[in-house]
Scaffold this motif. Structure first.
Motif, short mmCIF file in Angstrom:
data_model
loop_
_atom_site.label_atom_id
_atom_site.label_comp_id
_atom_site.label_asym_id
_atom_site.label_seq_id
_atom_site.Cartn_x
_atom_site.Cartn_y
_atom_site.Cartn_z
N HIS A 1 43.66 -38.84 -19.59
CA HIS A 1 42.71 -39.81 -19.04
C HIS A 1 43.36 -41.20 -19.00
O HIS A 1 44.10 -41.56 -19.91
CB HIS A 1 41.45 -39.86 -19.91
N THR B 1 29.03 -37.50 -20.87
CA THR B 1 30.04 -38.18 -20.06
C THR B 1 29.40 -39.00 -18.94
O THR B 1 30.10 -39.70 -18.21
CB THR B 1 31.02 -37.17 -19.43
N ASN B 2 28.07 -38.96 -18.84
CA ASN B 2 27.33 -39.77 -17.88
C ASN B 2 26.05 -40.26 -18.53
O ASN B 2 25.49 -39.58 -19.39
CB ASN B 2 27.00 -38.97 -16.61
N LYS C 1 33.11 -41.05 -24.39
CA LYS C 1 33.86 -40.78 -23.17
C LYS C 1 33.05 -41.36 -22.00
O LYS C 1 32.38 -40.64 -21.26
CB LYS C 1 34.09 -39.27 -23.00
N TYR D 1 38.95 -40.21 -25.42
CA TYR D 1 39.30 -39.70 -24.11
C TYR D 1 40.42 -38.66 -24.23
O TYR D 1 41.26 -38.75 -25.13
CB TYR D 1 39.77 -40.84 -23.20
#
Length: 285
Positions: A129, A70-71, A94, A125
């Motif tokens: 979201h 997610t990052n 995501k 997602y």
């Protein structure tokens, strides 16, 4: 001024002019956001092929499995700001806001876009979201069809004769072949122009989708490549082909090369121009 002094100066000027000319060559950014169907192996090869045709390329690809992150999912995605054409081979991502923004900005720029295989379901997602609608919306709004479902057999490919004069299909002499990948069913926008169809088998089932119910038959036929103009006015080409085995075929690779040239309003390669093929073993199975 002696000749020894003039020669380096001339070479320096020539080098500057060459570099300037190269900077004017269209920049293609290939976004690899899945390990499914091994695009981490095929997309760098295709980027090299595009460079052979004079394009500048950047492959955006992170480490590990992007679907579990997610990052720092797509490091370098800001390269889209300098892209003339973008190619997406992504699945169930995501992305954080900072990595989504360059994609949204690119789409709204009305520049050409190409999607391969899982790009029709590029995002996953959760329901709460703010970008949940992009789960279906990326395929539907960017390429002209959301992901529906896939069959379980290899796919029998046929070109569509009435649309064979489209630039993307130029010099593709085969009218049929077999793809080792499964058939993806589609729900095409009415303005999509089908270029290639495929047939495959699977189990019968009833699907309930946001756009209605679909009764899937044991044998289905669907478009596997089409051209479109998306809602932002950008040229769009999508193909549900993209299994590593597809890259062993000249017809598929020529279609992709042609699609890049078409998207950038450049003449497609001649019939005599060699198109590379590769035997790539799928790494995710």
């Amino acid at each position: 001024m002696t000749r020894r002094t003039i020669l380096p100066l001339l070479l320096s000027l020539f080098g500057f002019q060459t570099a300037a000319a190269e900077e004017k060559n269209p920049h293609v950014v290939l976004v690899v956001g899945t390990l499914h169907y091994s695009p981490e192996l095929t997309m760098p090869l295709f980027a090299k092929e595009l460079e052979r045709f004079g394009f500048r390329t950047t492959v955006v690809m992170g480490e590990g499995n992007p679907e579990t992150k997610t990052n720092n999912v797509l490091p370098g995605i800001e390269a889209l700001a300098e892209a003339d054409l973008a190619i997406f081979f992504t699945r169930f991502l995501k992305l954080p806001d900072a990595e989504w923004k360059p994609i949204e900005d690119y789409l709204k720029s009305s520049k050409p876009v190409i999607g391969l295989r899982t790009a029709s379901h590029a995002f996953k997602y959760p329901g709460n979201h703010p970008r949940f609608d992009w789960n279906d919306g990326f395929g539907r709004r960017v390429f002209g069809s959301p992901y529906v479902v896939h069959q379980s057999s290899e796919t029998k490919i046929k070109t569509i004769p009435k649309n064979a004069s489209h630039p993307i299909m130029t010099h593709i002499t085969k009218i049929g072949w077999t793809s080792p990948g499964t058939l993806y069913l589609t729900h095409l926008d009415k303005d999509c122009l089908p270029l290639v169809s495929g047939s495959g088998t699977g189990r019968e089932r009833l699907l309930k989708k946001s756009f209605g119910e679909i009764q899937v038959k044991k044998t289905e036929t669907a478009s596997v490549a089409w051209a479109w103009k998306n809602e932002w006015g950008g040229k769009s080409f999508y193909t549900s082909l993209g299994h590593p085995g597809d890259f062993a075929g000249e017809s598929f690779n020529r279609m992709l090369v042609n699609a890049v040239h078409w998207g950038l309003d450049r003449p497609v390669p001649t019939a005599e121009t060699k198109i590379s093929t590769w035997k790539v073993k799928r790494a995710d199975k």
